[in-house]
Scaffold this active site. Sequence first.
Site, PDB file in Angstrom:
ATOM      1  N   PRO A  24      31.566  43.608  43.422  1.00 46.33           N
ATOM      2  CA  PRO A  24      31.578  44.166  42.069  1.00 46.33           C
ATOM      3  C   PRO A  24      31.414  45.689  42.110  1.00 46.33           C
ATOM      4  O   PRO A  24      31.065  46.240  43.161  1.00 46.33           O
ATOM      5  CB  PRO A  24      30.373  43.487  41.396  1.00 46.33           C
ATOM      6  CG  PRO A  24      29.537  42.971  42.502  1.00 46.33           C
ATOM      7  CD  PRO A  24      30.387  42.802  43.716  1.00 46.33           C
ATOM      8  N   GLN A  60      29.170  47.622  41.145  1.00 45.80           N
ATOM      9  CA  GLN A  60      27.835  48.059  41.580  1.00 45.80           C
ATOM     10  C   GLN A  60      27.374  47.335  42.842  1.00 45.80           C
ATOM     11  O   GLN A  60      26.169  47.095  43.029  1.00 45.80           O
ATOM     12  CB  GLN A  60      26.827  47.861  40.440  1.00 45.80           C
ATOM     13  CG  GLN A  60      26.849  48.961  39.401  1.00 45.80           C
ATOM     14  CD  GLN A  60      26.467  50.326  39.981  1.00 45.80           C
ATOM     15  OE1 GLN A  60      25.715  50.441  40.943  1.00 45.80           O
ATOM     16  NE2 GLN A  60      27.016  51.376  39.394  1.00 45.80           N
ATOM     17  N   SER A  61      28.313  46.969  43.706  1.00 41.86           N
ATOM     18  CA  SER A  61      27.961  46.214  44.919  1.00 41.86           C
ATOM     19  C   SER A  61      27.060  47.017  45.868  1.00 41.86           C
ATOM     20  O   SER A  61      27.394  48.142  46.261  1.00 41.86           O
ATOM     21  CB  SER A  61      29.261  45.848  45.635  1.00 41.86           C
ATOM     22  OG  SER A  61      28.989  45.392  46.936  1.00 41.86           O
ATOM     23  N   ASN A  62      25.957  46.400  46.283  1.00 46.06           N
ATOM     24  CA  ASN A  62      25.111  47.009  47.320  1.00 46.06           C
ATOM     25  C   ASN A  62      25.811  46.963  48.671  1.00 46.06           C
ATOM     26  O   ASN A  62      25.654  47.867  49.491  1.00 46.06           O
ATOM     27  CB  ASN A  62      23.784  46.253  47.419  1.00 46.06           C
ATOM     28  CG  ASN A  62      22.958  46.396  46.164  1.00 46.06           C
ATOM     29  OD1 ASN A  62      22.663  47.506  45.750  1.00 46.06           O
ATOM     30  ND2 ASN A  62      22.589  45.278  45.550  1.00 46.06           N
ATOM     31  N   VAL A  89      29.068  47.118  49.287  1.00 44.97           N
ATOM     32  CA  VAL A  89      30.097  48.158  49.405  1.00 44.97           C
ATOM     33  C   VAL A  89      29.440  49.513  49.665  1.00 44.97           C
ATOM     34  O   VAL A  89      29.892  50.291  50.511  1.00 44.97           O
ATOM     35  CB  VAL A  89      31.013  48.186  48.150  1.00 44.97           C
ATOM     36  CG1 VAL A  89      31.925  49.407  48.169  1.00 44.97           C
ATOM     37  CG2 VAL A  89      31.837  46.903  48.067  1.00 44.97           C
TER      38      VAL A  89
END
Length: 318
Positions: A69, A71-73, A75
Amino acid sequence: MVRGITPLELARKPTPVSVIEGLVPGLRIHVKRDDLTGIISSGNKIRKLEFLLGDARSKRADLIITCGPVQSNHVRAAAAACAGLGLKLVAVLRGEPEPVPDGNFLLDTLLGAEFRFVTPEEYRRVDEVMEALAQEYGRKGFRPYLIPEGGSNGIGALGYARAVEEMAGYICDNDIGAVFCAVGSGGTFAGLWAGMQKQHIGCPLCGVLVADDIPFFRQKVSRIIHEMEPMLDSRLRVNVDELAFRDGFIGPGYARLYPEAVETIKRVAGFGIVLDPVYTAKTFFGMLEELKKTPCRNPLFVHTGGMFGLFPYREELV
Ligand SMILES: Cc1ncc(COP(=O)(O)O)c(C=O)c1O
């Protein structure tokens, strides 16, 4: 410990354990501080990336393609690791670009990641989207390496099997009654489970779901564990019905807050530890509720990070 893959050393390890006393009368809550695996690389994902990027390096990849997503941690941790290693990162993001980049997405942007935005419908076929991107970049002369959502496959989960080596002595010496972790894409739980089996650690592992449902994770986690077996050189006996998952704490949906999760962030922050809104707050709340039903001595909570995800929720948190 692991056959065939040489991990990179990217995380600050071993991470410390903090003890919270006084939040629940008479209970010492032990917190494995994997939120402290690094500043920008903070959280659980960097342990998985040590193995995934180690594998990518041995295959001489020069481009990493992954997804999550906005706000992916995962990524963000991948963007930090790739920037440090001189690798290009392309991330397939579910959702739309934020008009003013915030939290993890702000960091991704600063770290030089490239993005492809897809709709939630398109994201359901994200593995195909990433495969098509790999072919596109392959034609341009890149050697791409694909990392699935959350870094959760057999290779990524090895990072948490290895983390158990750090935790085994602590679990024995401190009479830990149960270990709790968040389950978002399943790799952390699968790795911890495999590591605990391999090291014959008898205490239960309880995974609190923050997305999807128990049948989904029974299938996914047992698949990841089977993928790990040859690399761990162990025969791991998985009885899917015995994998201890707890649901009921997702609330209105993935990444959507609810009052008890907000309250948990505020209560735990009073002890100097900051939880995140998407994973660890719901998991910590789930753990406290579970302990009311099934009390145990000395629970150990694995704090898997996610702190940058707090900022886009600022209005709900104050
Ligand atoms: C901060 C944080 N905690 C926990 C999790 C869940 O871990 P896993 O995806 O390995 O289940 C994630 C990612 O999904 C995460 O970003």
